[in-house]
Design a protein around this motif. Structure first.
Motif, PDB file in Angstrom:
ATOM      1  N   HIS A 297      41.265  44.903 -50.978  1.00  0.00           N
ATOM      2  CA  HIS A 297      40.191  45.691 -51.595  1.00  0.00           C
ATOM      3  C   HIS A 297      39.654  44.994 -52.841  1.00  0.00           C
ATOM      4  CE1 HIS A 297      41.076  48.644 -48.677  1.00  0.00           C
ATOM      5  NE2 HIS A 297      42.255  48.942 -49.182  1.00  0.00           N
ATOM      6  N   LEU A 298      40.548  44.352 -53.573  1.00  0.00           N
ATOM      7  CA  LEU A 298      40.108  43.590 -54.745  1.00  0.00           C
ATOM      8  C   LEU A 298      39.156  42.480 -54.315  1.00  0.00           C
ATOM      9  CD1 LEU A 298      40.327  43.070 -57.782  1.00  0.00           C
ATOM     10  CD2 LEU A 298      42.398  41.735 -57.323  1.00  0.00           C
ATOM     11  N   ALA A 299      39.492  41.794 -53.240  1.00  0.00           N
ATOM     12  CA  ALA A 299      38.612  40.744 -52.714  1.00  0.00           C
ATOM     13  C   ALA A 299      37.279  41.335 -52.262  1.00  0.00           C
ATOM     14  CB  ALA A 299      39.299  40.023 -51.554  1.00  0.00           C
ATOM     15  N   ASP A 300      37.320  42.473 -51.574  1.00  0.00           N
ATOM     16  CA  ASP A 300      36.091  43.121 -51.117  1.00  0.00           C
ATOM     17  C   ASP A 300      35.209  43.516 -52.297  1.00  0.00           C
ATOM     18  OD1 ASP A 300      36.914  42.871 -48.462  1.00  0.00           O
ATOM     19  OD2 ASP A 300      37.621  44.944 -48.332  1.00  0.00           O
ATOM     20  N   TRP A 301      35.815  44.116 -53.322  1.00  0.00           N
ATOM     21  CA  TRP A 301      35.024  44.516 -54.490  1.00  0.00           C
ATOM     22  C   TRP A 301      34.400  43.310 -55.180  1.00  0.00           C
ATOM     23  CZ3 TRP A 301      33.023  48.947 -54.723  1.00  0.00           C
ATOM     24  CH2 TRP A 301      33.713  50.120 -54.424  1.00  0.00           C
ATOM     25  N   ASN A 302      35.148  42.217 -55.273  1.00  0.00           N
ATOM     26  CA  ASN A 302      34.603  41.010 -55.905  1.00  0.00           C
ATOM     27  C   ASN A 302      33.444  40.450 -55.094  1.00  0.00           C
ATOM     28  OD1 ASN A 302      35.885  39.791 -58.457  1.00  0.00           O
ATOM     29  ND2 ASN A 302      37.591  40.747 -57.387  1.00  0.00           N
ATOM     30  N   LEU A 303      33.578  40.436 -53.788  1.00  0.00           N
ATOM     31  CA  LEU A 303      32.486  39.950 -52.952  1.00  0.00           C
ATOM     32  C   LEU A 303      31.287  40.886 -53.057  1.00  0.00           C
ATOM     33  CD1 LEU A 303      31.779  37.624 -51.011  1.00  0.00           C
ATOM     34  CD2 LEU A 303      32.236  39.222 -49.172  1.00  0.00           C
ATOM     35  N   LEU A 304      31.530  42.188 -53.031  1.00  0.00           N
ATOM     36  CA  LEU A 304      30.434  43.147 -53.176  1.00  0.00           C
ATOM     37  C   LEU A 304      29.728  42.982 -54.513  1.00  0.00           C
ATOM     38  CD1 LEU A 304      31.951  46.372 -51.611  1.00  0.00           C
ATOM     39  CD2 LEU A 304      29.858  45.206 -50.862  1.00  0.00           C
TER      40      LEU A 304
ATOM     41  N   THR B 235      38.876  38.752 -48.128  1.00  0.00           N
ATOM     42  CA  THR B 235      37.883  39.805 -47.938  1.00  0.00           C
ATOM     43  C   THR B 235      37.656  40.103 -46.460  1.00  0.00           C
ATOM     44  OG1 THR B 235      35.664  40.577 -48.507  1.00  0.00           O
ATOM     45  CG2 THR B 235      35.883  38.240 -47.971  1.00  0.00           C
ATOM     46  N   MET B 236      37.287  41.332 -46.197  1.00  0.00           N
ATOM     47  CA  MET B 236      36.926  41.740 -44.840  1.00  0.00           C
ATOM     48  C   MET B 236      35.414  41.621 -44.634  1.00  0.00           C
ATOM     49  SD  MET B 236      39.407  45.042 -44.408  1.00  0.00           S
ATOM     50  CE  MET B 236      38.696  45.360 -42.819  1.00  0.00           C
ATOM     51  N   LEU B 237      34.697  41.240 -45.680  1.00  0.00           N
ATOM     52  CA  LEU B 237      33.240  41.188 -45.664  1.00  0.00           C
ATOM     53  C   LEU B 237      32.756  39.749 -45.563  1.00  0.00           C
ATOM     54  CD1 LEU B 237      32.726  43.760 -48.559  1.00  0.00           C
ATOM     55  CD2 LEU B 237      32.892  44.208 -46.100  1.00  0.00           C
ATOM     56  N   THR B 238      31.455  39.577 -45.423  1.00  0.00           N
ATOM     57  CA  THR B 238      30.864  38.242 -45.399  1.00  0.00           C
ATOM     58  C   THR B 238      30.009  38.055 -46.643  1.00  0.00           C
ATOM     59  OG1 THR B 238      28.949  39.030 -44.149  1.00  0.00           O
ATOM     60  CG2 THR B 238      30.802  38.152 -42.874  1.00  0.00           C
ATOM     61  N   GLU B 239      29.863  36.805 -47.033  1.00  0.00           N
ATOM     62  CA  GLU B 239      29.022  36.514 -48.183  1.00  0.00           C
ATOM     63  C   GLU B 239      27.579  36.897 -47.904  1.00  0.00           C
ATOM     64  OE1 GLU B 239      29.897  33.000 -50.882  1.00  0.00           O
ATOM     65  OE2 GLU B 239      30.469  32.261 -48.897  1.00  0.00           O
ATOM     66  N   GLY B 240      26.858  37.201 -48.973  1.00  0.00           N
ATOM     67  CA  GLY B 240      25.437  37.513 -48.866  1.00  0.00           C
ATOM     68  C   GLY B 240      24.606  36.253 -49.003  1.00  0.00           C
ATOM     69  N   GLY B 241      23.316  36.417 -48.910  1.00  0.00           N
ATOM     70  CA  GLY B 241      22.409  35.298 -49.103  1.00  0.00           C
ATOM     71  C   GLY B 241      21.471  35.095 -47.948  1.00  0.00           C
ATOM     72  N   LYS B 242      21.897  35.515 -46.751  1.00  0.00           N
ATOM     73  CA  LYS B 242      21.019  35.329 -45.604  1.00  0.00           C
ATOM     74  C   LYS B 242      20.075  36.517 -45.426  1.00  0.00           C
ATOM     75  CE  LYS B 242      25.003  36.468 -42.724  1.00  0.00           C
ATOM     76  NZ  LYS B 242      25.937  36.540 -43.815  1.00  0.00           N
ATOM     77  N   GLU B 243      20.347  37.625 -46.130  1.00  0.00           N
ATOM     78  CA  GLU B 243      19.487  38.794 -46.064  1.00  0.00           C
ATOM     79  C   GLU B 243      18.258  38.536 -46.937  1.00  0.00           C
ATOM     80  OE1 GLU B 243      23.744  39.587 -45.684  1.00  0.00           O
ATOM     81  OE2 GLU B 243      22.627  38.945 -47.416  1.00  0.00           O
ATOM     82  N   LYS B 244      17.102  38.471 -46.310  1.00  0.00           N
ATOM     83  CA  LYS B 244      15.883  38.111 -47.045  1.00  0.00           C
ATOM     84  C   LYS B 244      15.025  39.315 -47.400  1.00  0.00           C
ATOM     85  CE  LYS B 244      16.847  33.751 -46.724  1.00  0.00           C
ATOM     86  NZ  LYS B 244      17.688  33.224 -47.756  1.00  0.00           N
TER      87      LYS B 244
ATOM     88  N   VAL C 250      41.210  48.471 -59.424  1.00  0.00           N
ATOM     89  CA  VAL C 250      42.148  48.057 -58.378  1.00  0.00           C
ATOM     90  C   VAL C 250      43.128  47.010 -58.913  1.00  0.00           C
ATOM     91  CG1 VAL C 250      42.363  46.901 -56.133  1.00  0.00           C
ATOM     92  CG2 VAL C 250      40.626  48.681 -56.463  1.00  0.00           C
ATOM     93  N   ALA C 251      42.619  46.028 -59.652  1.00  0.00           N
ATOM     94  CA  ALA C 251      43.507  44.992 -60.209  1.00  0.00           C
ATOM     95  C   ALA C 251      44.541  45.607 -61.144  1.00  0.00           C
ATOM     96  CB  ALA C 251      42.687  43.933 -60.940  1.00  0.00           C
ATOM     97  N   GLU C 252      44.104  46.535 -61.983  1.00  0.00           N
ATOM     98  CA  GLU C 252      45.036  47.167 -62.907  1.00  0.00           C
ATOM     99  C   GLU C 252      46.058  48.035 -62.170  1.00  0.00           C
ATOM    100  OE1 GLU C 252      42.399  49.034 -65.724  1.00  0.00           O
ATOM    101  OE2 GLU C 252      42.075  47.144 -66.785  1.00  0.00           O
ATOM    102  N   ARG C 253      45.651  48.646 -61.068  1.00  0.00           N
ATOM    103  CA  ARG C 253      46.600  49.436 -60.279  1.00  0.00           C
ATOM    104  C   ARG C 253      47.653  48.529 -59.648  1.00  0.00           C
ATOM    105  NH1 ARG C 253      49.493  53.472 -60.572  1.00  0.00           N
ATOM    106  NH2 ARG C 253      50.407  54.060 -58.587  1.00  0.00           N
ATOM    107  N   ILE C 254      47.210  47.379 -59.151  1.00  0.00           N
ATOM    108  CA  ILE C 254      48.161  46.412 -58.581  1.00  0.00           C
ATOM    109  C   ILE C 254      49.208  46.027 -59.626  1.00  0.00           C
ATOM    110  CG2 ILE C 254      48.421  44.054 -57.690  1.00  0.00           C
ATOM    111  CD1 ILE C 254      45.590  44.438 -56.403  1.00  0.00           C
TER     112      ILE C 254
ATOM    113  N   ASP D 228      27.387  47.442 -60.857  1.00  0.00           N
ATOM    114  CA  ASP D 228      28.164  47.967 -61.987  1.00  0.00           C
ATOM    115  C   ASP D 228      29.370  48.757 -61.482  1.00  0.00           C
ATOM    116  OD1 ASP D 228      26.553  46.856 -63.970  1.00  0.00           O
ATOM    117  OD2 ASP D 228      25.409  48.702 -64.312  1.00  0.00           O
ATOM    118  N   TYR D 229      29.168  49.572 -60.454  1.00  0.00           N
ATOM    119  CA  TYR D 229      30.271  50.342 -59.874  1.00  0.00           C
ATOM    120  C   TYR D 229      31.307  49.402 -59.258  1.00  0.00           C
ATOM    121  CZ  TYR D 229      32.999  53.562 -57.081  1.00  0.00           C
ATOM    122  OH  TYR D 229      34.046  54.261 -56.532  1.00  0.00           O
ATOM    123  N   ALA D 230      30.854  48.373 -58.580  1.00  0.00           N
ATOM    124  CA  ALA D 230      31.783  47.404 -57.989  1.00  0.00           C
ATOM    125  C   ALA D 230      32.618  46.729 -59.078  1.00  0.00           C
ATOM    126  CB  ALA D 230      31.027  46.365 -57.158  1.00  0.00           C
ATOM    127  N   GLY D 231      31.991  46.387 -60.201  1.00  0.00           N
ATOM    128  CA  GLY D 231      32.711  45.752 -61.304  1.00  0.00           C
ATOM    129  C   GLY D 231      33.783  46.656 -61.885  1.00  0.00           C
TER     130      GLY D 231
END
Length: 150
Positions: free
Chosen positions: A11-18, A77-86, A55-59, A46-49
């Motif tokens: 989840h930490l990885a997902d939030w960072n990617l988001l 992460t379970m997600l993909t990087e952004g950038g291709k969405e135009k 999450v990191a502090e809970r860990i 801002d919410y993701a940050g």
């Protein structure tokens, strides 16, 4: 508890990617809905940050070690990087999908935390899921007037 901290690191990885992806959308959104979407993407990053820090502090609080490098985030992460969405439509559609993916994953982690007797982690995840579900509803409402597959 190791299984819970391992899942929380995902989840930490997902939030960072988001956080990064939503920043990208904030910077690159264009079109007639620019002002609304520009502000919305800022609200969301801002919410993701805030969430990634929580999450990191809970860990740390439960004796784990939060991952902290871009390589680790991208590997976990379970997600993909952004950038291709135009287009704004593609950005909205991807954000909705990402939030739905994260909610599904958090649901699994909440079950693990509950089984481990870690109600605090379960409560934190339930709060995140509630907020993301609300955001999916809001983003879907925004998308109704746009050609988005929400």
């Amino acid at each position: 508890m190791a299984k819970v901290t391992d899942r929380l690191n995902i989840h930490l990885a997902d939030w960072n990617l988001l956080y990064t992806k939503l920043h990208h959308y904030h910077w690159y959104v264009t079109g007639p809905n620019f002002l609304a979407l520009h502000a919305k993407f800022e609200e969301l990053y801002d919410y993701a940050g805030t969430s990634l820090d929580e999450v990191a502090e809970r860990i740390l609080a439960i004796g784990g070690k939060p991952i902290s490098t871009m390589k680790q985030y991208l590997d976990q992460t379970m997600l993909t990087e952004g950038g291709k969405e135009k287009s704004p439509e593609e950005m909205l559609e991807q954000t909705i999908k990402d939030f739905q993916t994260v909610v599904g994953s958090m649901r699994e982690t909440a079950k693990l935390a509950d089984e481990a007797g870690d109600g605090v982690t379960t409560d934190m995840l339930n709060g995140h899921m509630a907020e993301l579900q609300k955001q999916v509803w809001m983003l879907t409402a925004i998308a109704k007037g746009l050609p988005v597959k929400a």
